[in-house]
Scaffold this motif. Sequence first.
Motif, PDB file in Angstrom:
ATOM      1  N   ASN A 193       0.817  -1.202   0.000  1.00  0.00           N
ATOM      2  CA  ASN A 193       0.000   0.000   0.000  1.00  0.00           C
ATOM      3  C   ASN A 193       0.856   1.259   0.000  1.00  0.00           C
ATOM      4  O   ASN A 193       0.425   2.310  -0.476  1.00  0.00           O
ATOM      5  N   SER A 194       2.067   1.147   0.507  1.00  0.00           N
ATOM      6  CA  SER A 194       2.942   2.313   0.587  1.00  0.00           C
ATOM      7  C   SER A 194       3.552   2.692  -0.762  1.00  0.00           C
ATOM      8  O   SER A 194       3.978   3.827  -0.949  1.00  0.00           O
ATOM      9  N   ASN A 195       3.611   1.748  -1.725  1.00  0.00           N
ATOM     10  CA  ASN A 195       4.242   2.054  -3.009  1.00  0.00           C
ATOM     11  C   ASN A 195       3.401   1.637  -4.216  1.00  0.00           C
ATOM     12  O   ASN A 195       3.904   1.561  -5.334  1.00  0.00           O
ATOM     13  N   CYS A 196       2.099   1.365  -4.004  1.00  0.00           N
ATOM     14  CA  CYS A 196       1.255   0.893  -5.107  1.00  0.00           C
ATOM     15  C   CYS A 196       0.975   1.980  -6.133  1.00  0.00           C
ATOM     16  O   CYS A 196       0.494   1.676  -7.225  1.00  0.00           O
ATOM     17  N   LEU A 197       1.275   3.244  -5.802  1.00  0.00           N
ATOM     18  CA  LEU A 197       1.061   4.333  -6.748  1.00  0.00           C
ATOM     19  C   LEU A 197       2.258   4.563  -7.657  1.00  0.00           C
ATOM     20  O   LEU A 197       2.191   5.373  -8.576  1.00  0.00           O
ATOM     21  N   HIS A 198       3.367   3.862  -7.394  1.00  0.00           N
ATOM     22  CA  HIS A 198       4.618   4.147  -8.086  1.00  0.00           C
ATOM     23  C   HIS A 198       5.079   2.945  -8.906  1.00  0.00           C
ATOM     24  O   HIS A 198       4.768   1.790  -8.591  1.00  0.00           O
ATOM     25  N   LEU A 199       5.849   3.239  -9.953  1.00  0.00           N
ATOM     26  CA  LEU A 199       6.458   2.184 -10.755  1.00  0.00           C
ATOM     27  C   LEU A 199       7.521   1.463  -9.942  1.00  0.00           C
ATOM     28  O   LEU A 199       8.292   2.082  -9.209  1.00  0.00           O
ATOM     29  N   ASP A 200       7.566   0.154 -10.078  1.00  0.00           N
ATOM     30  CA  ASP A 200       8.613  -0.658  -9.471  1.00  0.00           C
ATOM     31  C   ASP A 200       9.619  -0.992 -10.571  1.00  0.00           C
ATOM     32  O   ASP A 200       9.312  -1.745 -11.495  1.00  0.00           O
ATOM     33  N   LEU A 201      10.819  -0.416 -10.474  1.00  0.00           N
ATOM     34  CA  LEU A 201      11.794  -0.556 -11.558  1.00  0.00           C
ATOM     35  C   LEU A 201      12.228  -2.008 -11.755  1.00  0.00           C
ATOM     36  O   LEU A 201      12.477  -2.436 -12.894  1.00  0.00           O
ATOM     37  N   ALA A 202      12.337  -2.775 -10.677  1.00  0.00           N
ATOM     38  CA  ALA A 202      12.725  -4.176 -10.815  1.00  0.00           C
ATOM     39  C   ALA A 202      11.668  -4.964 -11.583  1.00  0.00           C
ATOM     40  O   ALA A 202      11.983  -5.803 -12.429  1.00  0.00           O
ATOM     41  N   ARG A 203      10.405  -4.689 -11.316  1.00  0.00           N
ATOM     42  CA  ARG A 203       9.325  -5.364 -12.028  1.00  0.00           C
ATOM     43  C   ARG A 203       9.264  -4.903 -13.483  1.00  0.00           C
ATOM     44  O   ARG A 203       9.017  -5.706 -14.396  1.00  0.00           O
ATOM     45  N   LEU A 204       9.487  -3.605 -13.704  1.00  0.00           N
ATOM     46  CA  LEU A 204       9.491  -3.079 -15.062  1.00  0.00           C
ATOM     47  C   LEU A 204      10.634  -3.690 -15.870  1.00  0.00           C
ATOM     48  O   LEU A 204      10.456  -4.056 -17.041  1.00  0.00           O
ATOM     49  N   GLN A 205      11.812  -3.817 -15.234  1.00  0.00           N
ATOM     50  CA  GLN A 205      12.950  -4.427 -15.924  1.00  0.00           C
ATOM     51  C   GLN A 205      12.655  -5.882 -16.281  1.00  0.00           C
ATOM     52  O   GLN A 205      12.960  -6.340 -17.385  1.00  0.00           O
ATOM     53  N   MET A 206      12.032  -6.615 -15.355  1.00  0.00           N
ATOM     54  CA  MET A 206      11.714  -8.013 -15.618  1.00  0.00           C
ATOM     55  C   MET A 206      10.715  -8.133 -16.766  1.00  0.00           C
ATOM     56  O   MET A 206      10.799  -9.054 -17.589  1.00  0.00           O
ATOM     57  N   CYS A 207       9.765  -7.195 -16.850  1.00  0.00           N
ATOM     58  CA  CYS A 207       8.815  -7.195 -17.972  1.00  0.00           C
ATOM     59  C   CYS A 207       9.546  -7.035 -19.298  1.00  0.00           C
ATOM     60  O   CYS A 207       9.298  -7.781 -20.247  1.00  0.00           O
ATOM     61  N   PHE A 208      10.451  -6.055 -19.365  1.00  0.00           N
ATOM     62  CA  PHE A 208      11.194  -5.814 -20.601  1.00  0.00           C
ATOM     63  C   PHE A 208      12.074  -7.000 -20.963  1.00  0.00           C
ATOM     64  O   PHE A 208      12.109  -7.449 -22.119  1.00  0.00           O
ATOM     65  N   PHE A 209      12.818  -7.518 -19.994  1.00  0.00           N
ATOM     66  CA  PHE A 209      13.721  -8.637 -20.263  1.00  0.00           C
ATOM     67  C   PHE A 209      12.951  -9.871 -20.694  1.00  0.00           C
ATOM     68  O   PHE A 209      13.371 -10.595 -21.601  1.00  0.00           O
ATOM     69  N   THR A 210      11.821 -10.137 -20.039  1.00  0.00           N
ATOM     70  CA  THR A 210      11.009 -11.294 -20.404  1.00  0.00           C
ATOM     71  C   THR A 210      10.460 -11.144 -21.817  1.00  0.00           C
ATOM     72  O   THR A 210      10.456 -12.106 -22.599  1.00  0.00           O
ATOM     73  N   LEU A 211      10.008  -9.944 -22.149  1.00  0.00           N
ATOM     74  CA  LEU A 211       9.474  -9.699 -23.491  1.00  0.00           C
ATOM     75  C   LEU A 211      10.544  -9.899 -24.556  1.00  0.00           C
ATOM     76  O   LEU A 211      10.303 -10.551 -25.584  1.00  0.00           O
ATOM     77  N   VAL A 212      11.743  -9.361 -24.306  1.00  0.00           N
ATOM     78  CA  VAL A 212      12.840  -9.511 -25.269  1.00  0.00           C
ATOM     79  C   VAL A 212      13.212 -10.986 -25.428  1.00  0.00           C
ATOM     80  O   VAL A 212      13.420 -11.478 -26.542  1.00  0.00           O
ATOM     81  N   ALA A 213      13.315 -11.701 -24.313  1.00  0.00           N
ATOM     82  CA  ALA A 213      13.684 -13.116 -24.366  1.00  0.00           C
ATOM     83  C   ALA A 213      12.618 -13.934 -25.101  1.00  0.00           C
ATOM     84  O   ALA A 213      12.944 -14.815 -25.908  1.00  0.00           O
ATOM     85  N   LEU A 214      11.343 -13.655 -24.830  1.00  0.00           N
ATOM     86  CA  LEU A 214      10.261 -14.372 -25.502  1.00  0.00           C
ATOM     87  C   LEU A 214      10.285 -14.136 -27.015  1.00  0.00           C
ATOM     88  O   LEU A 214      10.170 -15.078 -27.801  1.00  0.00           O
ATOM     89  N   LEU A 215      10.438 -12.881 -27.406  1.00  0.00           N
ATOM     90  CA  LEU A 215      10.461 -12.567 -28.834  1.00  0.00           C
ATOM     91  C   LEU A 215      11.682 -13.183 -29.520  1.00  0.00           C
ATOM     92  O   LEU A 215      11.582 -13.699 -30.642  1.00  0.00           O
ATOM     93  N   SER A 216      12.827 -13.141 -28.834  1.00  0.00           N
ATOM     94  CA  SER A 216      14.048 -13.702 -29.423  1.00  0.00           C
ATOM     95  C   SER A 216      13.910 -15.204 -29.641  1.00  0.00           C
ATOM     96  O   SER A 216      14.260 -15.733 -30.709  1.00  0.00           O
ATOM     97  N   TYR A 217      13.390 -15.901 -28.630  1.00  0.00           N
ATOM     98  CA  TYR A 217      13.262 -17.349 -28.772  1.00  0.00           C
ATOM     99  C   TYR A 217      12.135 -17.712 -29.740  1.00  0.00           C
ATOM    100  O   TYR A 217      12.210 -18.731 -30.436  1.00  0.00           O
ATOM    101  N   ALA A 218      11.098 -16.875 -29.805  1.00  0.00           N
ATOM    102  CA  ALA A 218      10.018 -17.126 -30.772  1.00  0.00           C
ATOM    103  C   ALA A 218      10.545 -17.043 -32.200  1.00  0.00           C
ATOM    104  O   ALA A 218      10.132 -17.815 -33.069  1.00  0.00           O
ATOM    105  N   VAL A 219      11.485 -16.115 -32.448  1.00  0.00           N
ATOM    106  CA  VAL A 219      12.086 -16.010 -33.780  1.00  0.00           C
ATOM    107  C   VAL A 219      12.875 -17.281 -34.111  1.00  0.00           C
ATOM    108  O   VAL A 219      12.812 -17.796 -35.231  1.00  0.00           O
ATOM    109  N   LEU A 220      13.609 -17.802 -33.117  1.00  0.00           N
ATOM    110  CA  LEU A 220      14.357 -19.040 -33.336  1.00  0.00           C
ATOM    111  C   LEU A 220      13.416 -20.209 -33.633  1.00  0.00           C
ATOM    112  O   LEU A 220      13.665 -21.016 -34.534  1.00  0.00           O
ATOM    113  N   LEU A 221      12.322 -20.292 -32.873  1.00  0.00           N
ATOM    114  CA  LEU A 221      11.356 -21.360 -33.101  1.00  0.00           C
ATOM    115  C   LEU A 221      10.702 -21.217 -34.476  1.00  0.00           C
ATOM    116  O   LEU A 221      10.481 -22.215 -35.174  1.00  0.00           O
ATOM    117  N   HIS A 222      10.403 -19.993 -34.852  1.00  0.00           N
ATOM    118  CA  HIS A 222       9.789 -19.764 -36.162  1.00  0.00           C
ATOM    119  C   HIS A 222      10.701 -20.244 -37.287  1.00  0.00           C
ATOM    120  O   HIS A 222      10.251 -20.906 -38.235  1.00  0.00           O
TER     121      HIS A 222
END
Length: 278
Positions: A193-222
Amino acid sequence: MELTQTKWRDLYSGITALGFITALYFIYKNSGNALTNWYWLMLLFVVVLAVIGKVMCDTFKGVFVDERNVMSLSRVQMVAWSILVLTAVLAFVLHSVDTGNGSCLRDATGCVPDIPQQLWLLMGFSTATLVASPVLLSNSGAAEPDQKKSEEIVNGLALQGYQTSEQELSGALYKNKSPRDARWSDLITGEQNSNCLHLDLARLQMCFFTLVALLSYAVLLHGQLSQAAVFESLPDLSEGLLAMVAISHGGYLVSKASQNSVITTAPAKNPGADRPAQ
């Protein structure tokens, strides 16, 4: 009423299972190649998970919603990797059975592709993060927000489009009252409740890294599934990509652990404030 709801859930679950099997047979009989199989299978899995979420949680994104009725980042990334990898394996199996006239089933060899060790590690990271996240949250040392802080949170969430009825500010961790109130923005904002109004940089970084990894491996699978020849193994995951995923998961868990180990207390009351006047 609860018994009626349970019966309807069982009926919907049975219809979903039957529909999944029917669609799987249709894909096998009518698709032209492994790549087409893969596309249809990914769509099929997404639809089935959406229906399951709707039946169980009354929202199509229910499979991503955790016990606090918020969108769980660890659930999203684990489901995404599971769909990507499992549908590729299944597409390979269907292609092998079709091109080999079922010989791989008779010989019990060559039907299922080998999965590289790096991919097993990546899936292990996803599972470990999913298991560790609730444990770290359960050890939260944050205190409940006081009345002033609660009002600030309510006003801030209202500016973001949340309705007052959706908010559950009791306790240290932010919650929604029902799975329908979960939003995609939960993936990148704080969990307390103390930080729910703010961006969490660690979570944002994990979102970006996961997206990049998923797209990269999807290209290999394709690229691999587009080949007419039958292959023996899924594509290898590069060490750099694996390291990037490991760093993002490690940073996410360390950040979660550090945030939930900090004890924050509400302002102390004046000892004489509640004392009756003499």
